[in-house]
Design a protein around this motif. Structure first.
Motif, mmCIF file in Angstrom:
data_model
loop_
_atom_site.group_PDB
_atom_site.id
_atom_site.type_symbol
_atom_site.label_atom_id
_atom_site.label_comp_id
_atom_site.label_asym_id
_atom_site.label_seq_id
_atom_site.Cartn_x
_atom_site.Cartn_y
_atom_site.Cartn_z
ATOM 1 N N ARG A 172 0.829 -1.206 0.000
ATOM 2 C CA ARG A 172 0.000 0.000 0.000
ATOM 3 C C ARG A 172 0.864 1.257 0.000
ATOM 4 O O ARG A 172 0.576 2.227 -0.697
ATOM 5 N N LYS A 173 1.963 1.234 0.734
ATOM 6 C CA LYS A 173 2.876 2.381 0.745
ATOM 7 C C LYS A 173 3.489 2.592 -0.634
ATOM 8 O O LYS A 173 3.573 3.725 -1.125
ATOM 9 N N GLU A 174 3.905 1.522 -1.278
ATOM 10 C CA GLU A 174 4.496 1.630 -2.615
ATOM 11 C C GLU A 174 3.477 2.192 -3.613
ATOM 12 O O GLU A 174 3.818 3.023 -4.458
ATOM 13 N N LEU A 175 2.239 1.733 -3.512
ATOM 14 C CA LEU A 175 1.191 2.266 -4.395
ATOM 15 C C LEU A 175 1.015 3.767 -4.164
ATOM 16 O O LEU A 175 0.955 4.547 -5.134
ATOM 17 N N LYS A 176 0.956 4.183 -2.914
ATOM 18 C CA LYS A 176 0.815 5.611 -2.596
ATOM 19 C C LYS A 176 2.004 6.409 -3.113
ATOM 20 O O LYS A 176 1.834 7.481 -3.685
ATOM 21 N N ASP A 177 3.206 5.883 -2.881
ATOM 22 C CA ASP A 177 4.416 6.584 -3.326
ATOM 23 C C ASP A 177 4.427 6.791 -4.835
ATOM 24 O O ASP A 177 5.000 7.756 -5.330
ATOM 25 N N ARG A 178 3.785 5.886 -5.567
ATOM 26 C CA ARG A 178 3.733 5.998 -7.027
ATOM 27 C C ARG A 178 2.487 6.737 -7.520
ATOM 28 O O ARG A 178 2.276 6.867 -8.712
ATOM 29 N N GLY A 179 1.674 7.185 -6.590
ATOM 30 C CA GLY A 179 0.510 7.976 -6.959
ATOM 31 C C GLY A 179 -0.717 7.186 -7.371
ATOM 32 O O GLY A 179 -1.646 7.756 -7.952
ATOM 33 N N PHE A 180 -0.756 5.898 -7.059
ATOM 34 C CA PHE A 180 -1.920 5.073 -7.393
ATOM 35 C C PHE A 180 -2.988 5.195 -6.310
ATOM 36 O O PHE A 180 -2.677 5.218 -5.120
ATOM 37 N N GLU A 181 -4.236 5.235 -6.743
ATOM 38 C CA GLU A 181 -5.354 5.176 -5.817
ATOM 39 C C GLU A 181 -5.823 3.735 -5.728
ATOM 40 O O GLU A 181 -5.735 2.990 -6.705
ATOM 41 N N TYR A 182 -6.322 3.362 -4.567
ATOM 42 C CA TYR A 182 -6.786 1.993 -4.361
ATOM 43 C C TYR A 182 -7.856 1.982 -3.288
ATOM 44 O O TYR A 182 -8.043 2.954 -2.555
ATOM 45 N N ILE A 183 -8.565 0.876 -3.219
ATOM 46 C CA ILE A 183 -9.579 0.632 -2.201
ATOM 47 C C ILE A 183 -9.110 -0.584 -1.400
ATOM 48 O O ILE A 183 -8.502 -1.498 -1.960
ATOM 49 N N ILE A 184 -9.398 -0.605 -0.130
ATOM 50 C CA ILE A 184 -9.079 -1.758 0.716
ATOM 51 C C ILE A 184 -10.364 -2.528 0.987
ATOM 52 O O ILE A 184 -11.363 -1.947 1.395
#
Length: 146
Positions: free
Chosen positions: A73-85
């Motif tokens: 999740r941190k890597e996704l955020k660092d790359r600017g991706f949005e996601y749902i949990i």
């Protein structure tokens, strides 16, 4: 357009992929560990997200079901991706233990998940991403768009 969903272990990511053609269960274990020598892969989660991004570049209109690991999740955020949990609540621990037993997870895995349950749920809850909490006997494919 792509959608990224970080699904907690046991929510039914693999089953959802089997049921819906636009769903990709991007299993993380092949990226997180070098199973031949039994150690954690130092390139995880970068290697995992690199593989997801590569797959996205060759496919369109997919729902990607990814690991819910905090570092993913941190890597996704660092790359600017949005996601749902998509996740269970604290009180569903016994139900998820049964799910892991039914699918044949190892005793070591189940014990680790049992011991770390509160910590992992808390980590997901602290995340600022939108969340979908599954009810008892509910799975991720119950909440995915058809």
């Amino acid at each position: 357009m792509h959608y990224i969903i970080c699904g907690f272990s046991g929510v039914g990511k693999s089953t959802a992929e089997q049921k819906q053609k636009n769903v990709i269960d991007f299993e993380s274990s092949g990226y997180s560990h070098d199973w031949e020598i039994g150690v954690r892969n130092n390139n995880f989660p970068k290697n995992y997200i690199d593989a997801v991004v590569d797959h996205m570049s060759n496919h369109h209109n997919r729902i990607y079901l990814l690991s819910c690991h905090e570092e993913v999740r941190k890597e996704l955020k660092d790359r600017g991706f949005e996601y749902i949990i998509v996740m269970p609540t604290y009180w569903q621990r016994n139900e998820y233990m049964k799910r892991w037993l039914r699918r044949g997870s190892s005793d070591v895995f189940i014990r680790s998940m049992y011991d770390r349950w509160n910590e992992m749920i808390a980590s997901c809850e602290k995340d600022t991403a939108p969340k979908i909490y599954l009810d008892e006997n509910q799975y991720i494919d119950d909440v995915l768009p058809m």
